[in-house]
Motif scaffolding. Structure first.
Motif, short mmCIF file in Angstrom:
data_model
loop_
_atom_site.label_atom_id
_atom_site.label_comp_id
_atom_site.label_asym_id
_atom_site.label_seq_id
_atom_site.Cartn_x
_atom_site.Cartn_y
_atom_site.Cartn_z
N ILE A 39 -10.99 5.68 -51.04
CA ILE A 39 -10.33 6.19 -49.85
C ILE A 39 -10.07 7.67 -50.05
O ILE A 39 -9.61 8.10 -51.11
CB ILE A 39 -9.02 5.44 -49.52
CG1 ILE A 39 -8.33 6.11 -48.32
CG2 ILE A 39 -8.10 5.33 -50.73
CD1 ILE A 39 -7.18 5.30 -47.73
N LEU A 40 -10.39 8.44 -49.04
CA LEU A 40 -10.20 9.89 -49.02
C LEU A 40 -9.30 10.20 -47.83
O LEU A 40 -9.49 9.64 -46.75
CB LEU A 40 -11.56 10.56 -48.89
CG LEU A 40 -11.68 12.03 -48.51
CD1 LEU A 40 -12.93 12.62 -49.16
CD2 LEU A 40 -11.78 12.20 -46.99
N ALA A 41 -8.28 11.07 -48.03
CA ALA A 41 -7.34 11.29 -46.93
C ALA A 41 -6.66 12.65 -47.03
O ALA A 41 -6.67 13.31 -48.07
CB ALA A 41 -6.28 10.19 -46.91
N TYR A 42 -6.04 13.03 -45.91
CA TYR A 42 -5.30 14.29 -45.81
C TYR A 42 -3.94 14.01 -45.19
O TYR A 42 -3.83 13.28 -44.20
CB TYR A 42 -6.08 15.27 -44.93
CG TYR A 42 -5.31 16.51 -44.51
CD1 TYR A 42 -4.88 17.43 -45.46
CD2 TYR A 42 -5.04 16.76 -43.17
CE1 TYR A 42 -4.19 18.58 -45.08
CE2 TYR A 42 -4.36 17.91 -42.78
CZ TYR A 42 -3.93 18.81 -43.73
OH TYR A 42 -3.25 19.94 -43.36
N LYS A 47 0.56 18.78 -46.46
CA LYS A 47 -0.61 19.62 -46.75
C LYS A 47 -1.18 19.25 -48.12
O LYS A 47 -1.32 20.09 -49.02
CB LYS A 47 -0.26 21.10 -46.66
CG LYS A 47 0.12 21.55 -45.26
CD LYS A 47 0.09 23.04 -45.10
CE LYS A 47 0.47 23.47 -43.68
NZ LYS A 47 -0.37 22.83 -42.65
N GLU A 48 -1.54 17.97 -48.23
CA GLU A 48 -2.12 17.43 -49.45
C GLU A 48 -3.43 16.72 -49.13
O GLU A 48 -3.55 16.08 -48.08
CB GLU A 48 -1.16 16.44 -50.12
CG GLU A 48 0.12 17.07 -50.62
CD GLU A 48 1.09 16.03 -51.15
OE1 GLU A 48 2.12 16.44 -51.72
OE2 GLU A 48 0.83 14.81 -50.99
N ILE A 67 -11.86 17.93 -54.96
CA ILE A 67 -10.84 18.41 -54.03
C ILE A 67 -10.60 19.91 -54.23
O ILE A 67 -10.45 20.36 -55.37
CB ILE A 67 -9.50 17.67 -54.22
CG1 ILE A 67 -9.69 16.16 -54.06
CG2 ILE A 67 -8.45 18.18 -53.23
CD1 ILE A 67 -8.44 15.35 -54.40
N GLU A 68 -10.57 20.64 -53.14
CA GLU A 68 -10.14 22.04 -53.16
C GLU A 68 -9.08 22.20 -52.08
O GLU A 68 -9.39 22.16 -50.88
CB GLU A 68 -11.31 23.00 -52.89
CG GLU A 68 -12.25 23.16 -54.08
CD GLU A 68 -13.14 24.38 -53.95
OE1 GLU A 68 -12.76 25.32 -53.22
OE2 GLU A 68 -14.20 24.39 -54.59
N PRO A 69 -7.80 22.34 -52.49
CA PRO A 69 -6.71 22.45 -51.50
C PRO A 69 -6.98 23.56 -50.49
O PRO A 69 -7.52 24.61 -50.82
CB PRO A 69 -5.49 22.78 -52.37
CG PRO A 69 -5.83 22.22 -53.71
CD PRO A 69 -7.31 22.41 -53.87
N VAL A 202 -6.38 11.04 -57.34
CA VAL A 202 -6.16 12.48 -57.49
C VAL A 202 -5.63 13.03 -56.18
O VAL A 202 -6.20 12.74 -55.12
CB VAL A 202 -7.45 13.22 -57.89
CG1 VAL A 202 -7.20 14.72 -57.99
CG2 VAL A 202 -8.00 12.68 -59.21
N VAL A 203 -4.56 13.80 -56.25
CA VAL A 203 -3.99 14.45 -55.07
C VAL A 203 -3.70 15.90 -55.42
O VAL A 203 -3.14 16.19 -56.48
CB VAL A 203 -2.69 13.76 -54.61
CG1 VAL A 203 -2.01 14.58 -53.50
CG2 VAL A 203 -2.97 12.36 -54.11
N LYS A 204 -4.09 16.80 -54.53
CA LYS A 204 -3.79 18.22 -54.72
C LYS A 204 -3.18 18.78 -53.44
O LYS A 204 -3.64 18.46 -52.35
CB LYS A 204 -5.06 19.00 -55.09
CG LYS A 204 -5.67 18.57 -56.41
CD LYS A 204 -6.87 19.42 -56.78
CE LYS A 204 -7.45 18.98 -58.12
NZ LYS A 204 -8.61 19.83 -58.52
#
Length: 411
Positions: A39-42, A47-48, A67-69, A202-204
């Motif tokens: 799962i990929l999410a925003y 703002k993560e 991921i690139e914030p 992973v979360v950025k």
């Protein structure tokens, strides 16, 4: 003879197709294959950007998460290919849509039919594709695109993706917590039909604070998703513990106790945090709980006894008096004892004990720093300067003493 060898090799290869057909690209190209769900999410409020993924292969987080914030994120699974991320990010930087960013790479990829790729941009727009050959692998291969998220996977039980989607949409908490809840729902719905071995989340975040830069991985386990939950509990449990200590310093005892209770349930099993938990219990007036955590640390880790000097102030407790032995303390042990007293805000006790030790010629640069700091907290500046200068005389590289001394002199 050579023809016989070729025939034998061909027969062996054909014989493997019925069992390993879904892995044929890897057998031929020697590339890594990850039969996976992700799962990929925003999170537009925090703002993560984040990705959670699980597989029946080892170290899934190594080749599937990018991921690139403030730019976006890509999850690349099945037959993995990093260029979907590297070139995808470059395309996003050029102002292209997330669909264009992925499609341009796909159009130049001769093995796109073996891949699954999802992407999300800086505003939460999403796109994904599932390679056409994946439908021939065992299990289900598909994707679901939702608002600010994508779930996808291959070799799955039938309800995995729908369970992941509904769980994410209806869950609360931080982005990392919601991602993991979705992953757990997918695993509980059957996960990969071929098994499980690794998982990662992973979360950025755009604000680059340590607490929202999460990179948790279980690289080889019989229960990777469950172990990932334990790691996340540890992450947020440590935050709760810090919140408890901060609340106590701010005079909010009720909140301190609440956050400490939450932390205790989340940090169970991480023996390295038991000393801090015990100290926090002392801070909120729960000596019995502190003693229980000390005993728990000793029972679970034979090396935990090195923490005992920090609890010098509990030396008269009936359950601890036989194991806290000040007569055998080294200088480092006394530093731990005084450091804990200072952490608990017992500055007058620090001063009293440290002065007694110095009278017995038990001192060090760090002990003088600790007593100097306590005098500073008690607004006895001259005595603070005296001990800080002595700390630096004993060790000119004592940076903490130097920084505090500079602060005093500036003010």
């Amino acid at each position: 003879m050579k023809n016989h060898k070729k025939i034998l090799l061909t027969l062996l290869l054909i014989g493997t197709l019925s069992t390993y057909g879904q892995n044929l690209p890897s057998l031929l190209t020697e590339k890594n294959i990850n039969s996976t769900f992700s799962i990929l999410a925003y999170d537009e409020n925090a703002k993560e950007w984040g990705i959670a993924v699980a597989t029946n292969n080892i170290y899934v987080g190594n080749s599937t998460i990018y991921i690139e914030p403030e730019l976006g994120a890509f999850s690349v699974i099945a037959e993995t290919e990093p260029k979907y991320a590297t070139q995808g990010f470059e395309n996003l930087k050029k102002g292209k849509s997330i669909k264009q960013a992925i499609t341009e790479v796909k159009n130049g990829d001769s093995q796109a039919n073996y891949r699954q790729v999802s992407g999300i941009d800086a505003k939460g727009n999403v796109f994904a594709f599932t390679g056409k050959s994946l439908k021939y692998w065992n299990g289900k291969a598909s994707q679901i695109l939702g608002t600010n998220y994508v779930v996808m996977g291959n070799q799955l039980a039938d309800e995995v993706l729908s369970s992941m989607s509904s769980t994410f949409e209806n869950s609360k908490g931080t982005l990392a917590e919601r991602l993991l809840k979705s992953l757990i729902a997918g695993q509980n719905a059957g996960g990969q039909i071929s098994g499980k071995q690794s998982a990662a989340v992973v979360v950025k975040g755009a604000n680059n604070e340590w607490y929202n830069q999460i990179d948790l991985r279980v690289d080889n386990s019989k229960n990777p998703v469950e172990e990932l939950q334990t790691l996340m509990n540890y992450h947020y449990g440590r935050i709760r513990l810090n919140q408890a200590l901060y609340a106590k310093r701010e005079g909010n005892l009720e909140r301190a106790k609440q956050k400490l209770t939450e932390a205790e349930s989340m940090l169970n099993g991480w023996t390295g945090m038991y000393s801090k938990i015990a100290g926090a219990n002392i801070a909120v007036g729960n000596e019995n709980s502190a003693v229980n955590w000390i005993k728990k640390g000793l029972a679970e880790n034979s090396n935990w006894k090195t923490n005992l000097p920090a609890f010098y102030f509990l030396r008269d407790n009936l359950e601890l008096k036989s194991i806290i032995k000040p007569d055998s303390f080294s200088v480092k042990d006394w530093e731990s004892a005084i450091g804990m007293l200072s952490n608990l805000g017992q500055e007058l006790e620090v001063i009293k004990l440290a002065e007694e030790l110095i009278d017995k010629n038990i001192e060090s640069s760090y002990l003088n720093f600790l007593i100097g700091r306590s005098y500073f907290y008690e607004k006895e500046t001259d005595k603070a300067i005296k001990h800080l200068e002595k700390a630096l005389k004993m060790d000119s590289e004592n940076i903490e003493a130097q920084m505090l001394l500079d602060k005093i002199r500036i003010n």
